[in-house]
Motif scaffolding. Structure first.
Motif, mmCIF file in Angstrom:
data_model
loop_
_atom_site.group_PDB
_atom_site.id
_atom_site.type_symbol
_atom_site.label_atom_id
_atom_site.label_comp_id
_atom_site.label_asym_id
_atom_site.label_seq_id
_atom_site.Cartn_x
_atom_site.Cartn_y
_atom_site.Cartn_z
ATOM 1 N N UNK A 446 0.900 -1.041 0.125
ATOM 2 C CA UNK A 446 -0.007 -0.071 -0.142
ATOM 3 C C UNK A 446 0.910 1.317 -0.152
ATOM 4 N N UNK A 447 0.503 2.143 -0.917
ATOM 5 C CA UNK A 447 1.346 3.579 -0.812
ATOM 6 C C UNK A 447 1.012 4.305 0.060
ATOM 7 N N UNK A 448 2.205 5.023 0.811
ATOM 8 C CA UNK A 448 2.008 5.686 1.950
ATOM 9 C C UNK A 448 0.928 6.959 1.850
ATOM 10 N N UNK A 453 2.367 13.496 -2.139
ATOM 11 C CA UNK A 453 2.736 15.067 -1.840
ATOM 12 C C UNK A 453 4.344 14.957 -1.393
ATOM 13 N N UNK A 454 4.745 13.910 -0.902
ATOM 14 C CA UNK A 454 6.367 13.938 -0.552
ATOM 15 C C UNK A 454 7.242 14.325 -1.723
ATOM 16 N N UNK A 485 4.277 10.044 -9.135
ATOM 17 C CA UNK A 485 4.995 11.059 -9.895
ATOM 18 C C UNK A 485 6.469 11.068 -9.939
ATOM 19 N N UNK A 486 7.127 10.085 -9.667
ATOM 20 C CA UNK A 486 8.826 9.789 -9.407
ATOM 21 C C UNK A 486 9.206 9.725 -11.055
ATOM 22 N N UNK A 556 7.579 10.098 4.727
ATOM 23 C CA UNK A 556 8.463 10.665 3.537
ATOM 24 C C UNK A 556 8.384 12.285 3.266
ATOM 25 N N UNK A 557 7.460 12.607 3.827
ATOM 26 C CA UNK A 557 7.169 14.326 3.826
ATOM 27 C C UNK A 557 8.058 15.154 4.402
ATOM 28 N N UNK A 558 8.827 14.168 5.510
ATOM 29 C CA UNK A 558 9.673 14.963 6.415
ATOM 30 C C UNK A 558 10.846 15.250 5.780
#
Length: 625
Positions: A446-448, A453-454, A485-486, A556-558
């Motif tokens: 499952x994607x975080x 957003x990160x 969006x990588x 990962x947003x951090x």
């Protein structure tokens, strides 16, 4: 305010009162001289003592020496000229001590932002004995023990909840105020505060290996890793201070000698005064104090946001990051795998899951856990023998004497077994029994929630390229990369392949490269990257040990926030360097020309230092970054 700071404050007040009495009542003569000298000794005795000790130890050229020479010289000049006005000498010491007090308070504030984490250290652990709770030292609790955590208490050791449910306050660890739920079967980490229900926890790590111990170790060691800017300032000060002392001596002696040679008056008093002013202006306090303070505040601000940076050198490197490489599982995805489909030939679905779960029972990989959950039956390890794990491929074993192979398509190819393609999005686990293909199991990660957003936040923060590396099949990897969006994705990689990909990216990167991972297989890549970032809450000990930056809540947003914090910190450092050198350079020229007097010198020293320190502590403010 500390006891030492209060003592300095009282000395400042006493000195200011004495000077005010002399000026208000116009006290002159011997009485005025005595009061001025008393004020000077009250405010400056420690500076004189440090300067004298430095001379004895051979460490002459520091700010204490400059202050001592400048002020003693100003007093000697007043005696020579019989002016009886010692105000400038006292004022230099007074304002210098005010600046030092201000700097001490600012450093204390920055230090408290980091050492506040020390509050997460548990004082005790509750062990139930004869129906009563006994408090013991967390160091004395063995792995596998059952501890009891009551509402309001800190969780002292990492473990798994065996009884009860509650909400946990993780703010001290992650910087986030949102509580987390904990129930039977959930993993919990030390340092969290139990808010509501009573929990019984089976410990999984000794205290020395627990999350809270690792955090405290990282925090305590962070100041030992100096940035290039800090090292430069230290070296600069060692060269700069002797140079300005020599410059002041030349300024005091050469012009009068030249004037005497020319048949003019030497005017020694004027040039000695200019030299003393030159010394006060040149004191490198603003640089020597504000640069380390800026980094210290940056480390403190990051820790308050749940980002532990192991040193200011890593903070400096992080600010230059242009490429961020992710390991997919556990960083962009939750690493929680669930069986979403079982495709079999003639063998019943339950039997496919049973063989797969038993063959994988010795593995701690998340996929193994998901297979065991899906099977749901009792795992009897005595039924399993000859287990062999083939890195990047899968596992072969004997289950009840039957040859079982569980793994990806590479394993099937390796064993020469024809396998069926599957168009499902997910990780495909193939199963072979006695050399015959038995079917495959679809497992999806499952994607975080904040992963997409990160990636967007990194782009806004100035990261030029995002890359995802994974051992998963290409179809799954491409699907996740497109969803998030990588920019670039590489799939079906072995651990060694990940290192090779990072080496390739490093050779082509315009700027620094950061790698983000959480598994034990990520440790070599974390070490090889310019900056290694580990997911701390659920990441492996090896990954955390190898990383330079640890995210305490696995969000990962951090990462983007950490980069913004580092860039703000470096921006403040450069602002202080340019501001301090610019003002001091200007004042040095004006002082040598006789335009700037001792009061201008006080501003160039203490005023610049206070402004630089005020600017430095802005690095603590990271809430809205």
């Amino acid at each position: 305010m500390t006891k030492k700071q209060k003592k300095v404050l009282w000395r400042i007040i006493a000195t200011a009162v004495l000077v005010a009495v002399v000026k208000l009542f116009s006290i002159g003569g011997v009485a005025g001289t005595v009061l001025y000298l008393a004020a000077y000794l009250i405010i400056g005795y420690d500076i004189l003592r440090k300067a004298f000790r430095g001379i004895i130890k051979g460490q002459v050229f520091d700010e204490n020496f400059l202050m001592a020479v400048a002020t003693v010289g100003a007093i000697a000049l007043a005696v020579y000229e019989k002016s009886g006005d010692y105000l400038e000498a006292v004022a230099v010491m007074l304002f210098y001590q005010i600046g030092e007090l201000f700097q001490s308070y600012a450093v204390g504030k920055s230090r408290r932002s980091i050492t506040a984490l020390m509050d997460i250290r548990p004082d005790y652990a509750n062990i139930e004995q004869d129906g009563k709770l006994v408090q013991v030292d967390p160091d004395d609790v063995a792995v596998g023990s059952i501890i009891v955590v009551q509402p309001g208490e800190k969780i002292p050791l990492d473990g798994v909840v065996t009884e009860g449910s509650s909400t946990l306050n993780t703010a001290a660890l992650t910087g986030e105020s949102l509580p987390r739920d904990a129930a039977v079967g959930d993993e919990v980490i030390s340092g969290c505060v139990n808010m509501t229900g009573v929990l019984k926890i089976r410990t999984t790590k000794a205290f020395g290996e627990s999350t809270v111990s690792k955090i405290l170790e990282l925090v305590e060691n962070s100041s030992s890793h100096k940035s290039r800017s800090e090292n430069f300032i230290s070296k600069f000060a060692r060269i700069y201070t002797p140079a300005v002392c020599i410059g002041a001596l030349v300024l005091a002696v050469l012009p009068p000698v030249v004037r005497l040679v020319m048949g003019l008056s030497g005017d020694w008093g004027t040039w000695v005064y200019r030299a003393l002013t030159f010394l006060v202006i040149s004191c490198p306090c603003a640089l020597v104090i504000s640069i380390p303070l800026s980094f210290f505040a940056g480390l403190g601000g990051a820790s308050r946001a749940g980002v532990l940076v192991k040193g200011s050198n890593y903070l400096e490197t992080l600010s230059k990051t242009r490429v961020v490489v992710f390991d997919k599982t556990g960083t962009l995805t939750q690493g929680v795998f669930d069986v979403t489909g079982v495709h079999h030939n003639t063998m019943p679905q339950k039997k496919v899951l049973e063989y797969a779960a038993l063959a994988e029972c010795a593995s701690s990989h998340p996929i193994s856990k998901s297979l065991q959950r899906a099977y749901g039956g009792e795992i009897d390890r005595h039924r399993v023998t000859d287990v062999q794990e083939i890195s990047g491929n899968g596992i072969t074993a004997k289950v009840d004497g039957t040859d079982v192979a569980v793994g990806n398509s590479k394993l099937m190819d390796r064993l020469g077994i024809a396998w069926h393609d599957c168009h499902s999005v997910g990780t495909i686990i193939h199963l072979a029994i006695d050399g015959q293909y038995a079917g495959h199991i679809v497992i999806s990660d499952v994607v975080k929630p904040h992963a997409k957003e990160a990636i967007a936040a990194l782009k806004r923060a100035g990261v030029e390229k995002t890359v995802m590396l994974t051992g998963d099949i290409r179809r799954v990897a491409d699907h996740v990369a497109e969803e998030l969006g990588v920019d670039e994705v590489h799939s079906e990689l072995l651990p060694a392949d990940k290192v090779a990909q990072v080496e390739r990216l490093l050779s082509n990167a315009d700027g620094k490269l950061a790698f983000v991972g959480d598994g034990i297989n990520d440790a070599p890549v974390l070490s090889r990257a310019d900056i290694g970032i580990a997911m701390g809450a659920m990441g492996s000990d090896a990954a955390i040990e190898a990383a330079d930056v640890v995210l305490m809540d696995d969000d990962p947003l951090k990462i983007a926030k950490a980069i913004r914090i580092s860039r703000k910190c470096l921006r403040i450092v450069y602002e202080n360097i340019v501001f301090a050198l610019g003002i001091k350079g200007l004042c040095l020229v004006l002082g040598a020309m006789g335009i700037a007097n001792m009061w201008a010198a006080i501003f160039a020293d203490v005023g610049v230092m206070v402004i630089a320190v005020l600017n430095a502590i802005r690095a603590l403010q990271v809430k809205n970054l």
